[in-house]
Design an enzyme around this catalytic site. Sequence first.
Site, PDB file in Angstrom:
ATOM      1  N   LYS A  24      -4.177  -4.152  -2.571  1.00 25.66           N
ATOM      2  CA  LYS A  24      -3.872  -5.079  -1.464  1.00 25.66           C
ATOM      3  C   LYS A  24      -2.709  -4.609  -0.606  1.00 25.66           C
ATOM      4  O   LYS A  24      -2.776  -4.686   0.611  1.00 25.66           O
ATOM      5  CB  LYS A  24      -3.487  -6.469  -1.997  1.00 25.66           C
ATOM      6  N   ARG A  99      -1.057 -18.036  -4.315  1.00 30.56           N
ATOM      7  CA  ARG A  99      -1.512 -17.563  -5.623  1.00 30.56           C
ATOM      8  C   ARG A  99      -1.911 -18.716  -6.530  1.00 30.56           C
ATOM      9  O   ARG A  99      -2.375 -18.483  -7.641  1.00 30.56           O
ATOM     10  CB  ARG A  99      -0.355 -16.835  -6.302  1.00 30.56           C
ATOM     11  N   ARG A 138       0.502   3.884 -11.749  1.00 25.72           N
ATOM     12  CA  ARG A 138       1.621   3.438 -10.914  1.00 25.72           C
ATOM     13  C   ARG A 138       2.895   3.304 -11.748  1.00 25.72           C
ATOM     14  O   ARG A 138       3.995   3.573 -11.258  1.00 25.72           O
ATOM     15  CB  ARG A 138       1.266   2.106 -10.246  1.00 25.72           C
ATOM     16  N   ARG A 144       7.586   0.759 -11.715  1.00 25.89           N
ATOM     17  CA  ARG A 144       7.740  -0.690 -11.546  1.00 25.89           C
ATOM     18  C   ARG A 144       7.692  -1.319 -12.927  1.00 25.89           C
ATOM     19  O   ARG A 144       6.729  -1.125 -13.669  1.00 25.89           O
ATOM     20  CB  ARG A 144       6.598  -1.235 -10.679  1.00 25.89           C
ATOM     21  N   ARG A 155      -0.389 -10.189 -16.041  1.00 23.65           N
ATOM     22  CA  ARG A 155      -0.563 -10.474 -14.608  1.00 23.65           C
ATOM     23  C   ARG A 155      -2.036 -10.686 -14.270  1.00 23.65           C
ATOM     24  O   ARG A 155      -2.380 -11.528 -13.457  1.00 23.65           O
ATOM     25  CB  ARG A 155       0.018  -9.341 -13.763  1.00 23.65           C
TER      26      ARG A 155
HETATM   27  P1  ADP Z   1       0.643  -7.648  -7.610  1.00 20.44           P
HETATM   28  O1  ADP Z   1       0.891  -6.187  -7.778  1.00 20.44           O
HETATM   29  O2  ADP Z   1       0.246  -8.349  -8.862  1.00 20.44           O
HETATM   30  O3  ADP Z   1      -0.243  -7.961  -6.443  1.00 20.44           O
HETATM   31  P2  ADP Z   1       2.999  -8.566  -6.201  1.00 20.44           P
HETATM   32  O4  ADP Z   1       3.684  -7.336  -5.835  1.00 20.44           O
HETATM   33  O5  ADP Z   1       2.286  -9.344  -5.143  1.00 20.44           O
HETATM   34  O6  ADP Z   1       2.030  -8.318  -7.426  1.00 20.44           O
HETATM   35  O7  ADP Z   1       4.014  -9.581  -6.915  1.00 20.44           O
HETATM   36  C1  ADP Z   1       4.792  -9.174  -8.027  1.00 20.44           C
HETATM   37  C2  ADP Z   1       5.324 -10.418  -8.758  1.00 20.44           C
HETATM   38  O8  ADP Z   1       6.041 -11.262  -7.845  1.00 20.44           O
HETATM   39  C3  ADP Z   1       4.253 -11.340  -9.348  1.00 20.44           C
HETATM   40  O9  ADP Z   1       3.791 -10.904 -10.604  1.00 20.44           O
HETATM   41  C4  ADP Z   1       5.014 -12.676  -9.412  1.00 20.44           C
HETATM   42  O10 ADP Z   1       5.903 -12.726 -10.502  1.00 20.44           O
HETATM   43  C5  ADP Z   1       5.842 -12.636  -8.146  1.00 20.44           C
HETATM   44  N1  ADP Z   1       5.130 -13.285  -7.012  1.00 20.44           N
HETATM   45  C6  ADP Z   1       4.725 -12.672  -5.861  1.00 20.44           C
HETATM   46  N2  ADP Z   1       4.112 -13.554  -5.050  1.00 20.44           N
HETATM   47  C7  ADP Z   1       4.122 -14.753  -5.711  1.00 20.44           C
HETATM   48  C8  ADP Z   1       3.623 -16.051  -5.420  1.00 20.44           C
HETATM   49  N3  ADP Z   1       2.964 -16.313  -4.284  1.00 20.44           N
HETATM   50  N4  ADP Z   1       3.827 -17.034  -6.331  1.00 20.44           N
HETATM   51  C9  ADP Z   1       4.471 -16.798  -7.463  1.00 20.44           C
HETATM   52  N5  ADP Z   1       4.956 -15.589  -7.811  1.00 20.44           N
HETATM   53  C10 ADP Z   1       4.783 -14.574  -6.954  1.00 20.44           C
END
Ligand code: ADP
Length: 200
Positions: A24, A99, A138, A144, A155
């Site tokens: 994404k 989310r 990654r 990360r 996750r």
């Molecule tokens: P991913 O790689 O899972 O798409 P992101 O980079 O979007 O993850 O987000 C990393 C972390 O940030 C999530 O696992 C969560 O802990 C937090 N996070 C991001 N966006 C949200 C949201 N809309 N609501 C709650 N937590 C969020």
Amino acid sequence: MAGAETRGDTKPHIVFLGPPNAGKGTQAMRLAATLGIPAISTGDMLRAAVAQGSELGQRVQSVMDAGQLVSDELMAELVTDRLQQDDARDGWLLDGYPRTRPQAETLVGILADASLDLDHVLLLDCPDDVLKDRAAKRAREQGRTDDDPAVVAERLRVYREQTAPLVEYYEAQGLVRRIDGDQSIDEVSEAVLAAVRGDS
Ligand code: ADP
């Protein structure tokens, strides 16, 4: 309409949905650049807060490291503020928000307050084994902390349980376009563009 303010809202408002590691972030940045709108990644915003060691960062770090979701209340504040910034006046792309169902409802309120409609919900999906392989890669390349295999599994579980139901919610509104994330980055970008242009 006489006296109505001229609004610059000619560019699309897009939500990107998909499991962790579906790609994404990469696709959101590419599409946003093509359309000339900001790509707003809540994950990036939270990681920046953690890196700065701000009060917000300190509050969310352990939650993120465990693969859990930051509270809906805190996210509502963060996203409401972000969408009021100047660069978000004419179109935006949200990556990582909403989310949860309450977050989707917060977004309904934000849109209503600004008299805007959501134009597209893009769902980028991949089989779980592909997602896990990408996460492992990654973790090695970018370090990360939430790409650790146990955290990735969590996750993914959280995604399937709390976020995936939003697909049906938006499908009922006729907004969802599905994109196969298990293709090359360029192929996915083409599919994403075709979806937004309505010719897929
Ligand atoms: P991913 O790689 O899972 O798409 P992101 O980079 O979007 O993850 O987000 C990393 C972390 O940030 C999530 O696992 C969560 O802990 C937090 N996070 C991001 N966006 C949200 C949201 N809309 N609501 C709650 N937590 C969020």
